[in-house]
Scaffold this motif. Sequence first.
Motif, mmCIF file in Angstrom:
data_model
loop_
_atom_site.group_PDB
_atom_site.id
_atom_site.type_symbol
_atom_site.label_atom_id
_atom_site.label_comp_id
_atom_site.label_asym_id
_atom_site.label_seq_id
_atom_site.Cartn_x
_atom_site.Cartn_y
_atom_site.Cartn_z
ATOM 1 N N ALA A 145 0.824 -1.208 0.000
ATOM 2 C CA ALA A 145 0.000 0.000 0.000
ATOM 3 C C ALA A 145 0.860 1.261 0.000
ATOM 4 C CB ALA A 145 -0.944 -0.008 1.201
ATOM 5 N N VAL A 146 1.925 1.270 0.802
ATOM 6 C CA VAL A 146 2.778 2.455 0.888
ATOM 7 C C VAL A 146 3.497 2.692 -0.436
ATOM 8 C CG1 VAL A 146 4.726 3.512 2.075
ATOM 9 C CG2 VAL A 146 3.057 2.191 3.375
ATOM 10 N N GLU A 147 3.966 1.630 -1.039
ATOM 11 C CA GLU A 147 4.653 1.770 -2.328
ATOM 12 C C GLU A 147 3.730 2.393 -3.376
ATOM 13 O OE1 GLU A 147 7.627 -0.887 -5.147
ATOM 14 O OE2 GLU A 147 6.183 -1.913 -3.858
ATOM 15 N N ARG A 148 2.420 2.163 -3.221
ATOM 16 C CA ARG A 148 1.445 2.696 -4.184
ATOM 17 C C ARG A 148 0.825 4.015 -3.719
ATOM 18 N NH1 ARG A 148 -1.622 -3.098 -5.511
ATOM 19 N NH2 ARG A 148 0.240 -4.168 -6.323
ATOM 20 N N GLY A 149 1.333 4.569 -2.618
ATOM 21 C CA GLY A 149 0.919 5.915 -2.267
ATOM 22 C C GLY A 149 0.157 6.103 -0.979
ATOM 23 N N LEU A 150 -0.004 5.078 -0.153
ATOM 24 C CA LEU A 150 -0.704 5.256 1.118
ATOM 25 C C LEU A 150 0.064 6.240 1.997
ATOM 26 C CD1 LEU A 150 -3.175 4.170 2.789
ATOM 27 C CD2 LEU A 150 -1.511 2.724 3.977
ATOM 28 N N ALA A 151 -0.620 7.228 2.559
ATOM 29 C CA ALA A 151 0.081 8.262 3.331
ATOM 30 C C ALA A 151 -0.813 8.927 4.373
ATOM 31 C CB ALA A 151 0.657 9.316 2.402
ATOM 32 N N VAL A 152 -1.820 8.198 4.890
ATOM 33 C CA VAL A 152 -2.665 8.742 5.951
ATOM 34 C C VAL A 152 -2.385 7.975 7.242
ATOM 35 C CG1 VAL A 152 -4.492 9.549 4.407
ATOM 36 C CG2 VAL A 152 -4.573 7.202 5.300
ATOM 37 N N PRO A 153 -2.719 8.546 8.399
ATOM 38 C CA PRO A 153 -2.458 7.864 9.674
ATOM 39 C C PRO A 153 -3.177 6.517 9.767
ATOM 40 C CG PRO A 153 -2.943 10.182 10.046
ATOM 41 C CD PRO A 153 -3.254 9.909 8.602
ATOM 42 N N LEU A 154 -2.572 5.610 10.534
ATOM 43 C CA LEU A 154 -3.156 4.298 10.787
ATOM 44 C C LEU A 154 -3.701 4.239 12.211
ATOM 45 C CD1 LEU A 154 -0.461 1.917 9.235
ATOM 46 C CD2 LEU A 154 -2.483 2.918 8.131
ATOM 47 N N VAL A 155 -4.925 3.733 12.339
ATOM 48 C CA VAL A 155 -5.586 3.594 13.635
ATOM 49 C C VAL A 155 -5.727 2.113 13.967
ATOM 50 C CG1 VAL A 155 -7.643 4.137 15.000
ATOM 51 C CG2 VAL A 155 -6.891 5.715 13.191
ATOM 52 N N TYR A 156 -5.238 1.719 15.141
ATOM 53 C CA TYR A 156 -5.346 0.343 15.610
ATOM 54 C C TYR A 156 -6.464 0.294 16.640
ATOM 55 C CZ TYR A 156 -3.660 -4.242 17.295
ATOM 56 O OH TYR A 156 -3.541 -5.572 17.641
ATOM 57 N N ASN A 157 -7.638 -0.175 16.204
ATOM 58 C CA ASN A 157 -8.886 -0.101 16.956
ATOM 59 C C ASN A 157 -9.208 -1.492 17.501
ATOM 60 O OD1 ASN A 157 -11.582 0.117 17.728
ATOM 61 N ND2 ASN A 157 -12.231 1.219 15.904
ATOM 62 N N SER A 158 -8.671 -1.801 18.693
ATOM 63 C CA SER A 158 -8.725 -3.185 19.179
ATOM 64 C C SER A 158 -9.549 -3.325 20.442
ATOM 65 C CB SER A 158 -7.305 -3.707 19.441
ATOM 66 O OG SER A 158 -6.844 -3.346 20.735
ATOM 67 N N GLY A 159 -9.840 -4.584 20.784
ATOM 68 C CA GLY A 159 -10.551 -4.886 22.014
ATOM 69 C C GLY A 159 -9.672 -4.816 23.243
ATOM 70 N N GLY A 160 -8.377 -4.554 23.043
ATOM 71 C CA GLY A 160 -7.452 -4.443 24.164
ATOM 72 C C GLY A 160 -6.767 -5.738 24.552
ATOM 73 N N TYR A 161 -7.170 -6.855 23.936
ATOM 74 C CA TYR A 161 -6.570 -8.157 24.270
ATOM 75 C C TYR A 161 -5.430 -8.410 23.292
ATOM 76 C CZ TYR A 161 -6.711 -12.956 26.165
ATOM 77 O OH TYR A 161 -6.425 -14.151 26.807
ATOM 78 N N ASP A 162 -4.333 -7.694 23.517
ATOM 79 C CA ASP A 162 -3.184 -7.704 22.616
ATOM 80 C C ASP A 162 -1.935 -8.129 23.370
ATOM 81 O OD1 ASP A 162 -4.233 -6.337 20.048
ATOM 82 O OD2 ASP A 162 -4.896 -4.972 21.626
ATOM 83 N N SER A 163 -1.049 -8.827 22.672
ATOM 84 C CA SER A 163 0.197 -9.260 23.307
ATOM 85 C C SER A 163 1.275 -8.199 23.143
ATOM 86 C CB SER A 163 0.679 -10.584 22.714
ATOM 87 O OG SER A 163 1.288 -10.375 21.452
ATOM 88 N N LEU A 164 2.162 -8.106 24.123
ATOM 89 C CA LEU A 164 3.247 -7.127 24.066
ATOM 90 C C LEU A 164 4.167 -7.402 22.889
ATOM 91 C CD1 LEU A 164 4.242 -6.713 27.823
ATOM 92 C CD2 LEU A 164 2.878 -5.191 26.410
ATOM 93 N N GLU A 165 4.470 -8.668 22.644
ATOM 94 C CA GLU A 165 5.378 -9.010 21.548
ATOM 95 C C GLU A 165 4.827 -8.542 20.208
ATOM 96 O OE1 GLU A 165 7.963 -12.872 19.985
ATOM 97 O OE2 GLU A 165 6.272 -13.164 21.357
ATOM 98 N N THR A 166 3.538 -8.719 20.003
ATOM 99 C CA THR A 166 2.917 -8.279 18.750
ATOM 100 C C THR A 166 2.867 -6.759 18.673
ATOM 101 O OG1 THR A 166 1.605 -10.300 18.600
ATOM 102 C CG2 THR A 166 0.818 -8.393 17.369
#
Length: 321
Positions: A145-166
């Motif tokens: 996507a970036v190579e083809r021009g993506l340039a807007v902010p990314l939002v990570y909209n999660s349930g909060g059950y995320d691992s630190l390593e990830t």
Amino acid sequence: MASTPRYLSLFGSGELARRAEQAVARLSECRMCPRDCAVDRLHSELGVCRTGRHAQVASWNLHFGEEAPLVGKMGSGTIFFARCNLNCVFCQNWDISHPDEAFPEAGPERLAQIMLDLQAEGAANINFVSPSHVVVQILEALPIAVERGLAVPLVYNSGGYDSLETLRLLDGVVDIYMPDAKFWDPQVARKLCGAKDYPERAREAIAEMHRQVGDLRLDGTGMAREGLLVRHLVMPEGLAGTAEWMRFIAGLSKDTYVNVMEQYRPCGKACAIPGIDRAVSAKECREARQMALDAGLTRLDERCGDAAKKLLERLMNIQGG
């Protein structure tokens, strides 16, 4: 404040592609979220999230129902992923998170094109909804996507059950983290989302998100460019542990932007479960907002009452100059 999305510098150095390669290799024994299923998703073995090699995309659109700093004039470019690594019995997107049949899969080329299409439609950002189980697939699609021009902010909209390593794979990739802070009591979490360790994992995750991006920062138009925004859904009978969560969040920073959400309604299987088989009352909502203010939080979403709205407007005026 970063004037351009964080991931662009990682792309330029080649680090974004390296992160994607690292992430894909981890699918062979998937421990990408706290479930630690250890299944071989590269060969379509399924764990709790019921998602194999590729992400399932339920829908994508310009969404105007998100928090004001994410929406702007054209909307937030939301990508709703099907399935989930949680099993919330009251899920308001039950048909997406617990579908009887699989949604269409989106490989990296397709997922990249969806991002680009949303940007072309004027999206203020790309908003990944329920991404915890498809971080690998997102990272794999981003360099395309970036190579083809993506340039807007990314939002990570999660349930909060995320691992630190990830989450550490996403350091420098995600611009805006928007996790839920659902339950404080492990026994409530076990009963309502099938994850007794949710409170501990969510606290770790939210602290790591704050470490990476800090408090939410707005540009001169009031749009979010970078930082943390926490959502907390008020539950009947105080089951969400609002007071404890507000104190924890304030401990990270009293300037954390918090949305104390009042829209709980019994969905999914909730109608059959005493205690969550009703909507929250106006009194419960008022008390929850007051708990946030009592904890010293100064940036509540504008939908969290008139007092919070005035505080938010004051802060936006200060940041906007």
